[in-house]
Design an enzyme around this catalytic site. Structure first.
Site, PDB file in Angstrom:
ATOM      1  N   HIS A  29      81.979   3.319 -12.139  1.00 30.73           N
ATOM      2  CA  HIS A  29      83.229   3.942 -13.395  1.00 30.73           C
ATOM      3  C   HIS A  29      82.736   2.979 -14.532  1.00 30.73           C
ATOM      4  O   HIS A  29      83.697   2.467 -15.714  1.00 30.73           O
ATOM      5  CB  HIS A  29      84.233   3.617 -12.889  1.00 30.73           C
ATOM      6  CG  HIS A  29      84.859   4.701 -12.442  1.00 30.73           C
ATOM      7  ND1 HIS A  29      84.806   4.804 -10.606  1.00 30.73           N
ATOM      8  CD2 HIS A  29      86.160   5.334 -12.233  1.00 30.73           C
ATOM      9  CE1 HIS A  29      84.971   5.563 -10.229  1.00 30.73           C
ATOM     10  NE2 HIS A  29      85.874   6.583 -11.333  1.00 30.73           N
TER      11      HIS A  29
ATOM     12  N   THR B  14      95.532  -8.504  -4.540  1.00 36.56           N
ATOM     13  CA  THR B  14      95.574  -7.885  -4.154  1.00 36.56           C
ATOM     14  C   THR B  14      95.732  -6.385  -4.030  1.00 36.56           C
ATOM     15  O   THR B  14      96.885  -5.928  -5.429  1.00 36.56           O
ATOM     16  CB  THR B  14      96.656  -7.708  -2.606  1.00 36.56           C
ATOM     17  OG1 THR B  14      96.843  -9.007  -1.889  1.00 36.56           O
ATOM     18  CG2 THR B  14      96.069  -7.023  -1.667  1.00 36.56           C
TER      19      THR B  14
END
EC number: 1.1.1.130
Length: 332
Positions: free
Chosen positions: A44, A169
């Site tokens: 991307h 995370t």
């Protein structure tokens, strides 16, 4: 081949300037593409850039457009992207969601008429770096068959959830087993997929990325579960933004533009003190990573923790770019 961050950004910048994009806008857009690539998300970043330029040349992306606020309801706002540059607008919308969260504890921005945001994880990470939980998703053109069908009628509709742990995370996942960008990465590398990613022309599960790219029979994540989640994410984004659904984008537009997106920020520190937050997050992470390994040579991982390592490696060793992709960019 290897390139530096500066070389990559300058290559992107020159292509944008050649097309008349304002200098400040070109620099900011080039920087985001380069940072995505430097973070290890080639699918991307650098690999997606030629496709981005194709849409810019076709008029799907309007580089001078500015997003406009349509509705304000306390912690919730509705915006119209005006088909502006996708990654720059998405960054602004997550910034706005964090501003709302600072006032209300939670902020939600629903965006319509948007363009592809490139790496969705950038915006979750953006929030988590500042201590917020970041949640965002987008719909898309129909590029995946719903469970039980052969024809593409739903989007991959990636969902991002980022947590302000140390390290951050983050889940950044398409509703398909693999995004089309990751199919391309594996095909260019001459690799099979690690697990089944779609169906071949005979309806058998396959790990061959090129076959799936061609026939578009990509496999929903978790089979019927990913299919169902894709559908409800599309419904929520469409309703909250009063924007286009996957059906409308697919049937009414000539390409993937005018999509609907959601950006949510939650200020955790309004609900829990910093020391308690950090201790609870660390306990969760330790409990998971100390599980007995299935393979002694492979560590138990938490989602998103690899990006810190990838970033360090790319800054130290240079950024790997596929030769054929670099040639495309040089020719733009």
């Amino acid at each position: 081949m290897k390139v530096t961050f500066s070389q990559l950004k300058e290559a992107f910048n020159q292509v944008l300037l050649k097309r008349g994009v304002a200098a400040e806008t070109a620099d900011a857009c080039a920087d985001m593409f380069a940072r995505t690539t430097e973070s290890g998300v080639y699918s991307h970043g650098v690999n997606r850039f030629p496709r981005f330029i194709q849409q810019l040349d076709n008029g799907d992306i309007i580089p001078e457009a500015k997003p406009q606020r349509i509705t304000s309801l306390g912690a919730i706002e509705q915006w119209d992207a005006q088909r502006s540059i996708g990654n720059l607008t998405a960054k602004k919308m997550m910034d706005r969601a964090m501003e709302l969260a600072s006032d209300h504890g939670i902020g939600l921005v629903a965006l319509r008429n948007a363009n592809h945001w490139m790496r969705g994880g950038s915006y979750g990470w953006q929030a988590a770096e500042k201590g917020y939980i970041g949640i965002c998703w987008t719909n898309s053109i129909a590029v995946m068959p719903p469970w039980g069908a052969k024809e593409c009628r739903i989007g991959t509709n990636p969902l991002i959830v980022a947590i302000p742990s140390t390290p951050i995370t983050m889940v950044d996942m398409s509703m398909s087993m693999f995004s089309y960008g990751m199919l391309e990465v594996n095909r260019l590398a001459g690799r099979e997929l690690p697990v089944d990613g779609g169906f071949d022309d005979e309806g058998n599960l396959t790990k061959e990325p090129g076959v799936i790219e061609k026939n578009r029979r990509i496999l929903p994540m978790g089979y019927w579960k990913g299919s169902g989640l894709s559908i409800v994410l599309d419904m929520i984004a469409t309703l909250l933004s009063n924007g286009s659904s996957v059906a409308e984008v697919t049937q009414e537009n000539s390409d993937e533009y005018g999509v609907s997106q959601i950006f949510i920020a939650i200020e955790v520190d309004k609900l829990i003190d910093g020391a308690t937050r950090d201790a609870k997050l660390q306990r969760i992470m330790d409990f998971i990573t100390t599980a007995e390994r299935a393979d002694e040579n492979v560590a138990v991982r938490l989602p998103g923790h690899e990006f810190t390592r990838l970033l360090e490696e790319n800054r130290r060793d240079g950024i790997t770019v596929d030769d054929s992709v670099w040639a495309k960019i040089q020719a733009l």
